[in-house]
Design a protein around this motif. Structure first.
Motif, PDB file in Angstrom:
ATOM      1  N   GLN A   1    -105.171 -10.166  34.773  1.00  0.00           N
ATOM      2  CA  GLN A   1    -104.156  -9.793  35.733  1.00  0.00           C
ATOM      3  C   GLN A   1    -104.505  -9.996  37.166  1.00  0.00           C
ATOM      4  OE1 GLN A   1    -102.907  -5.959  34.120  1.00  0.00           O
ATOM      5  NE2 GLN A   1    -101.390  -6.753  32.620  1.00  0.00           N
ATOM      6  N   LEU A   2    -105.725  -9.693  37.344  1.00  0.00           N
ATOM      7  CA  LEU A   2    -106.062  -9.455  38.789  1.00  0.00           C
ATOM      8  C   LEU A   2    -106.243 -11.050  39.099  1.00  0.00           C
ATOM      9  CD1 LEU A   2    -108.769  -7.428  40.528  1.00  0.00           C
ATOM     10  CD2 LEU A   2    -108.885  -9.992  40.699  1.00  0.00           C
ATOM     11  N   ILE A   3    -106.651 -12.180  38.135  1.00  0.00           N
ATOM     12  CA  ILE A   3    -107.113 -13.335  38.443  1.00  0.00           C
ATOM     13  C   ILE A   3    -105.658 -13.873  38.704  1.00  0.00           C
ATOM     14  CG2 ILE A   3    -107.693 -15.658  37.503  1.00  0.00           C
ATOM     15  CD1 ILE A   3    -109.924 -14.009  35.776  1.00  0.00           C
ATOM     16  N   ARG A   4    -104.764 -13.790  37.877  1.00  0.00           N
ATOM     17  CA  ARG A   4    -103.329 -14.115  38.212  1.00  0.00           C
ATOM     18  C   ARG A   4    -102.643 -13.885  39.617  1.00  0.00           C
ATOM     19  NH1 ARG A   4    -100.062 -13.687  32.413  1.00  0.00           N
ATOM     20  NH2 ARG A   4    -100.292 -15.965  32.029  1.00  0.00           N
ATOM     21  N   THR A   5    -102.802 -12.435  39.679  1.00  0.00           N
ATOM     22  CA  THR A   5    -102.396 -12.286  41.091  1.00  0.00           C
ATOM     23  C   THR A   5    -102.987 -12.845  42.454  1.00  0.00           C
ATOM     24  OG1 THR A   5    -101.828  -9.955  40.153  1.00  0.00           O
ATOM     25  CG2 THR A   5    -101.759  -9.968  42.560  1.00  0.00           C
ATOM     26  N   ALA A   6    -104.428 -12.578  42.160  1.00  0.00           N
ATOM     27  CA  ALA A   6    -105.119 -13.367  43.175  1.00  0.00           C
ATOM     28  C   ALA A   6    -104.631 -14.633  43.297  1.00  0.00           C
ATOM     29  CB  ALA A   6    -106.849 -13.211  42.959  1.00  0.00           C
ATOM     30  N   LYS A   7    -104.581 -15.666  42.130  1.00  0.00           N
ATOM     31  CA  LYS A   7    -104.266 -16.963  42.296  1.00  0.00           C
ATOM     32  C   LYS A   7    -102.748 -17.050  43.068  1.00  0.00           C
ATOM     33  CE  LYS A   7    -104.654 -20.022  38.879  1.00  0.00           C
ATOM     34  NZ  LYS A   7    -104.690 -20.635  37.861  1.00  0.00           N
ATOM     35  N   ASN A   8    -101.967 -16.116  42.579  1.00  0.00           N
ATOM     36  CA  ASN A   8    -100.546 -16.219  43.190  1.00  0.00           C
ATOM     37  C   ASN A   8    -100.714 -15.673  44.751  1.00  0.00           C
ATOM     38  OD1 ASN A   8     -99.362 -16.939  41.019  1.00  0.00           O
ATOM     39  ND2 ASN A   8     -98.923 -14.823  40.297  1.00  0.00           N
ATOM     40  N   LEU A   9    -101.703 -15.263  45.201  1.00  0.00           N
ATOM     41  CA  LEU A   9    -101.768 -15.026  46.631  1.00  0.00           C
ATOM     42  C   LEU A   9    -102.693 -16.238  47.429  1.00  0.00           C
ATOM     43  CD1 LEU A   9    -102.617 -11.130  46.649  1.00  0.00           C
ATOM     44  CD2 LEU A   9    -100.484 -12.460  47.377  1.00  0.00           C
ATOM     45  N   GLY A  10    -102.932 -17.208  46.597  1.00  0.00           N
ATOM     46  CA  GLY A  10    -103.534 -18.344  47.289  1.00  0.00           C
ATOM     47  C   GLY A  10    -105.216 -18.231  47.268  1.00  0.00           C
ATOM     48  N   PHE A  11    -105.755 -17.290  46.487  1.00  0.00           N
ATOM     49  CA  PHE A  11    -107.409 -17.262  46.449  1.00  0.00           C
ATOM     50  C   PHE A  11    -107.575 -18.444  45.424  1.00  0.00           C
ATOM     51  CE2 PHE A  11    -106.101 -13.082  48.023  1.00  0.00           C
ATOM     52  CZ  PHE A  11    -106.940 -12.804  49.069  1.00  0.00           C
ATOM     53  N   SER A  12    -108.666 -18.905  45.808  1.00  0.00           N
ATOM     54  CA  SER A  12    -109.459 -19.819  44.743  1.00  0.00           C
ATOM     55  C   SER A  12    -110.144 -19.149  43.961  1.00  0.00           C
ATOM     56  CB  SER A  12    -110.502 -20.800  45.766  1.00  0.00           C
ATOM     57  OG  SER A  12    -111.369 -20.049  46.142  1.00  0.00           O
ATOM     58  N   LEU A  13    -110.369 -19.672  42.597  1.00  0.00           N
ATOM     59  CA  LEU A  13    -111.063 -19.355  41.728  1.00  0.00           C
ATOM     60  C   LEU A  13    -112.762 -18.720  42.172  1.00  0.00           C
ATOM     61  CD1 LEU A  13    -110.564 -21.345  38.498  1.00  0.00           C
ATOM     62  CD2 LEU A  13    -109.521 -19.368  39.369  1.00  0.00           C
ATOM     63  N   HIS A  14    -113.171 -19.557  43.060  1.00  0.00           N
ATOM     64  CA  HIS A  14    -114.364 -18.999  43.577  1.00  0.00           C
ATOM     65  C   HIS A  14    -114.475 -17.652  44.379  1.00  0.00           C
ATOM     66  CE1 HIS A  14    -118.332 -19.507  45.672  1.00  0.00           C
ATOM     67  NE2 HIS A  14    -117.830 -19.217  46.644  1.00  0.00           N
ATOM     68  N   GLU A  15    -113.348 -17.605  45.180  1.00  0.00           N
ATOM     69  CA  GLU A  15    -113.090 -16.192  46.020  1.00  0.00           C
ATOM     70  C   GLU A  15    -112.753 -15.152  44.909  1.00  0.00           C
ATOM     71  OE1 GLU A  15    -110.898 -17.893  49.895  1.00  0.00           O
ATOM     72  OE2 GLU A  15    -109.878 -17.843  48.033  1.00  0.00           O
ATOM     73  N   ILE A  16    -111.947 -15.434  43.908  1.00  0.00           N
ATOM     74  CA  ILE A  16    -111.727 -14.472  42.811  1.00  0.00           C
ATOM     75  C   ILE A  16    -112.685 -14.089  42.071  1.00  0.00           C
ATOM     76  CG2 ILE A  16    -110.564 -14.188  40.594  1.00  0.00           C
ATOM     77  CD1 ILE A  16    -108.231 -16.083  41.605  1.00  0.00           C
ATOM     78  N   LYS A  17    -113.755 -14.931  41.823  1.00  0.00           N
ATOM     79  CA  LYS A  17    -115.104 -14.290  41.491  1.00  0.00           C
ATOM     80  C   LYS A  17    -115.948 -13.551  42.121  1.00  0.00           C
ATOM     81  CE  LYS A  17    -119.200 -16.610  39.130  1.00  0.00           C
ATOM     82  NZ  LYS A  17    -119.920 -17.660  38.995  1.00  0.00           N
TER      83      LYS A  17
ATOM     84  N   LEU B   1    -113.884 -10.301  41.643  1.00  0.00           N
ATOM     85  CA  LEU B   1    -114.158  -9.548  40.435  1.00  0.00           C
ATOM     86  C   LEU B   1    -115.727  -8.957  40.509  1.00  0.00           C
ATOM     87  CD1 LEU B   1    -112.757 -12.037  38.079  1.00  0.00           C
ATOM     88  CD2 LEU B   1    -111.897  -9.843  38.310  1.00  0.00           C
ATOM     89  N   ALA B   2    -116.598  -9.435  41.110  1.00  0.00           N
ATOM     90  CA  ALA B   2    -118.019  -9.225  41.228  1.00  0.00           C
ATOM     91  C   ALA B   2    -117.845  -7.828  42.002  1.00  0.00           C
ATOM     92  CB  ALA B   2    -118.871 -10.145  41.934  1.00  0.00           C
ATOM     93  N   MET B   3    -117.267  -7.657  42.969  1.00  0.00           N
ATOM     94  CA  MET B   3    -117.265  -6.456  43.897  1.00  0.00           C
ATOM     95  C   MET B   3    -116.326  -5.205  43.066  1.00  0.00           C
ATOM     96  SD  MET B   3    -116.170  -7.552  47.711  1.00  0.00           S
ATOM     97  CE  MET B   3    -114.948  -9.011  47.421  1.00  0.00           C
ATOM     98  N   THR B   4    -115.408  -5.684  42.399  1.00  0.00           N
ATOM     99  CA  THR B   4    -114.549  -4.808  41.612  1.00  0.00           C
ATOM    100  C   THR B   4    -115.148  -4.198  40.354  1.00  0.00           C
ATOM    101  OG1 THR B   4    -113.431  -6.361  40.115  1.00  0.00           O
ATOM    102  CG2 THR B   4    -112.402  -5.531  42.193  1.00  0.00           C
ATOM    103  N   ALA B   5    -116.375  -5.098  39.774  1.00  0.00           N
ATOM    104  CA  ALA B   5    -117.040  -4.541  38.671  1.00  0.00           C
ATOM    105  C   ALA B   5    -118.219  -3.456  38.970  1.00  0.00           C
ATOM    106  CB  ALA B   5    -118.008  -5.816  38.160  1.00  0.00           C
ATOM    107  N   GLN B   6    -118.525  -3.374  40.421  1.00  0.00           N
ATOM    108  CA  GLN B   6    -119.601  -2.560  40.828  1.00  0.00           C
ATOM    109  C   GLN B   6    -118.922  -1.317  41.343  1.00  0.00           C
ATOM    110  OE1 GLN B   6    -121.599  -4.518  44.165  1.00  0.00           O
ATOM    111  NE2 GLN B   6    -122.400  -6.018  43.124  1.00  0.00           N
ATOM    112  N   GLN B   7    -117.698  -1.504  41.925  1.00  0.00           N
ATOM    113  CA  GLN B   7    -116.890  -0.330  42.155  1.00  0.00           C
ATOM    114  C   GLN B   7    -115.528  -0.668  42.662  1.00  0.00           C
ATOM    115  OE1 GLN B   7    -119.251   1.692  45.471  1.00  0.00           O
ATOM    116  NE2 GLN B   7    -119.003  -0.342  46.792  1.00  0.00           N
ATOM    117  N   GLU B   8    -114.574   0.365  42.855  1.00  0.00           N
ATOM    118  CA  GLU B   8    -113.392  -0.039  43.577  1.00  0.00           C
ATOM    119  C   GLU B   8    -113.586  -0.615  44.949  1.00  0.00           C
ATOM    120  OE1 GLU B   8    -109.198   1.959  44.493  1.00  0.00           O
ATOM    121  OE2 GLU B   8    -110.154   2.464  42.800  1.00  0.00           O
TER     122      GLU B   8
END
Length: 125
Positions: A47-63, A66-73
């Motif tokens: 869901q986060l990937i989809r939202t970020a893609k819809n906002l124009g983020f590249s998969l590299h940026e999304i990665k 996701l790495a930041m959200t895995a550590q904490q909010e």
């Protein structure tokens, strides 16, 4: 959950799920029988990937996100910075597209064609 269930719940294809896994956007655990098992959190990640893609983020940026959200909010000020940087990139692209639009418009109104050898091609900023 198995890939079939993830496909059903996300409305993504198996190929997309596999591609996201190959890009290390999502992760699975391989069972003893060889089947891949996706944790429940994978739904939120997709869901986060989809939202970020819809906002124009590249998969590299999304990665990176996701790495930041895995550590904490992610702190609100950091989210603001991420969004502002994306807005800046979009504004720059819009400016470039407007410049291209103006040039093409002039060419359709009779200015010499820049696609011929004897016509200089204007530079974009």
């Amino acid at each position: 959950m198995l890939i079939g269930e993830l496909v059903k719940q996300t409305n993504l294809s198996r190929d997309t799920i596999r591609f996201y896994e190959k890009m290390q956007l999502i992760h699975s655990i391989t069972r003893n029988n060889g089947y891949k098992d996706y944790p429940e959190q994978t739904l939120q990640q997709v869901q986060l990937i989809r939202t970020a893609k819809n906002l124009g983020f590249s998969l590299h940026e999304i990665k990176q996100i996701l790495a930041m959200t895995a550590q904490q909010e992610i702190p609100a000020d950091q989210v603001h910075t991420i969004f502002q940087e994306k807005l800046d990139v979009i504004d720059e692209k819009i400016a470039q597209l407007n410049q291209i639009k103006m040039m093409l418009s002039r060419f359709t109104q009779g200015e010499p064609c820049p696609l011929r050898k004897d016509c200089p091609i204007p530079e974009l900023n």
